[in-house]
Scaffold this active site. Sequence first.
Site, PDB file in Angstrom:
ATOM      1  N   SER A  13       0.911  -1.093  -0.002  1.00  0.00           N
ATOM      2  CA  SER A  13       0.114  -0.005  -0.116  1.00  0.00           C
ATOM      3  C   SER A  13       0.835   1.212  -0.044  1.00  0.00           C
ATOM      4  O   SER A  13       0.644   2.356  -0.552  1.00  0.00           O
ATOM      5  CB  SER A  13      -1.083  -0.013   1.167  1.00  0.00           C
ATOM      6  OG  SER A  13      -0.457   0.322   2.669  1.00  0.00           O
ATOM      7  N   HIS A 105       8.569   3.550   8.646  1.00  0.00           N
ATOM      8  CA  HIS A 105       8.502   2.915   9.805  1.00  0.00           C
ATOM      9  C   HIS A 105       7.239   3.028  10.587  1.00  0.00           C
ATOM     10  O   HIS A 105       6.973   4.405  10.747  1.00  0.00           O
ATOM     11  CB  HIS A 105       9.677   2.975  10.657  1.00  0.00           C
ATOM     12  CG  HIS A 105       9.564   2.078  11.968  1.00  0.00           C
ATOM     13  ND1 HIS A 105       9.875   0.520  11.833  1.00  0.00           N
ATOM     14  CD2 HIS A 105       9.240   2.091  13.401  1.00  0.00           C
ATOM     15  CE1 HIS A 105       9.611   0.089  13.107  1.00  0.00           C
ATOM     16  NE2 HIS A 105       9.351   1.067  13.854  1.00  0.00           N
ATOM     17  N   GLU A 170       1.007   7.257   6.793  1.00  0.00           N
ATOM     18  CA  GLU A 170       2.205   6.651   6.157  1.00  0.00           C
ATOM     19  C   GLU A 170       2.163   7.120   4.818  1.00  0.00           C
ATOM     20  O   GLU A 170       3.113   7.671   4.216  1.00  0.00           O
ATOM     21  CB  GLU A 170       2.449   5.223   6.293  1.00  0.00           C
ATOM     22  CG  GLU A 170       2.750   4.565   7.750  1.00  0.00           C
ATOM     23  CD  GLU A 170       2.928   3.092   7.618  1.00  0.00           C
ATOM     24  OE1 GLU A 170       3.231   2.740   6.819  1.00  0.00           O
ATOM     25  OE2 GLU A 170       2.477   2.620   8.416  1.00  0.00           O
TER      26      GLU A 170
HETATM   27  C1  GRF Z   1       3.791  -0.457   6.754  1.00  0.00           C
HETATM   28  O1  GRF Z   1       3.041  -0.251   8.046  1.00  0.00           O
HETATM   29  C2  GRF Z   1       5.256  -0.167   6.919  1.00  0.00           C
HETATM   30  O2  GRF Z   1       5.384   1.029   7.592  1.00  0.00           O
HETATM   31  C3  GRF Z   1       5.789  -1.368   7.525  1.00  0.00           C
HETATM   32  O3  GRF Z   1       5.027  -2.537   6.920  1.00  0.00           O
HETATM   33  C4  GRF Z   1       3.946  -1.923   6.617  1.00  0.00           C
HETATM   34  C5  GRF Z   1       3.873  -2.226   5.098  1.00  0.00           C
HETATM   35  O4  GRF Z   1       2.484  -2.169   4.713  1.00  0.00           O
HETATM   36  N1  GRF Z   1       7.105  -1.200   7.223  1.00  0.00           N
HETATM   37  P1  GRF Z   1       2.553  -1.971   3.217  1.00  0.00           P
HETATM   38  O5  GRF Z   1       3.135  -3.182   2.509  1.00  0.00           O
HETATM   39  O6  GRF Z   1       3.129  -0.741   2.511  1.00  0.00           O
HETATM   40  O7  GRF Z   1       0.857  -2.096   2.745  1.00  0.00           O
END
Ligand code: GRF
Length: 212
Positions: A13, A105, A170
Amino acid sequence: MKSYVILISGRGSNMCSLLDANLPGRCAAVIGNRPDAAGLDFARERGVPTVVVDHTAYPSRDAFDAALAAEIESHAPDLVLLAGFMRVLGDPFVERFAGRMLNIHPSLLPAFPGLNTHAAALESGVRIHGCTVHFVTPSLDAGPIVIQAAVAVQAGDDPARLAARVLEQEHAIYPRAARWFLDGRLRLEAGRVRLDGEFAVPAALCVPCLSP
Ligand code: GRF
């Protein structure tokens, strides 16, 4: 035009948020370390070349790191974006891409490095949680911080509910940081983050709140 590669392990995502952000650069490739990473399909749907460097096919972490580094270098990217990439990378790999590799993160670092950050945040009782984009250095989740977004922990949160609100942030901050880098405004100088045009924010976030 500058270019970047994105490394993923799973649903992708954050990768989608980067690819959909119309960044000032070309995504040369999305590289996954698992052939079944769902994000690879989303990248293909967007017309981005995908590559799998399957960590299970290599006899050691060093051998995997070397193959991954060679694949990345074959695209000669200006920027490497780790987006839910779940392998710990060795020091030589990290040093090779020093100053041009970012990670997202799901916590307000340096709190809660590693895995299961949302459960750890709830367990600790913090009122404010969030996410961090940082330059990648050899110490895990400890590189210089570029941008953070905070969310209030709410009564009734469980790790999944909290994770969903953090994930939204994020998706907001990672493309912003990538854009700054590709625009040439963001760099690492002597281990410190430099961002051209940065100014101080007046507001503070206080949690919890009571009506007067
Ligand atoms: C996210 O929460 C990222 O911060 C962490 O792992 C998750 C990955 O989610 N490192 P996606 O694959 O980007 O949906």
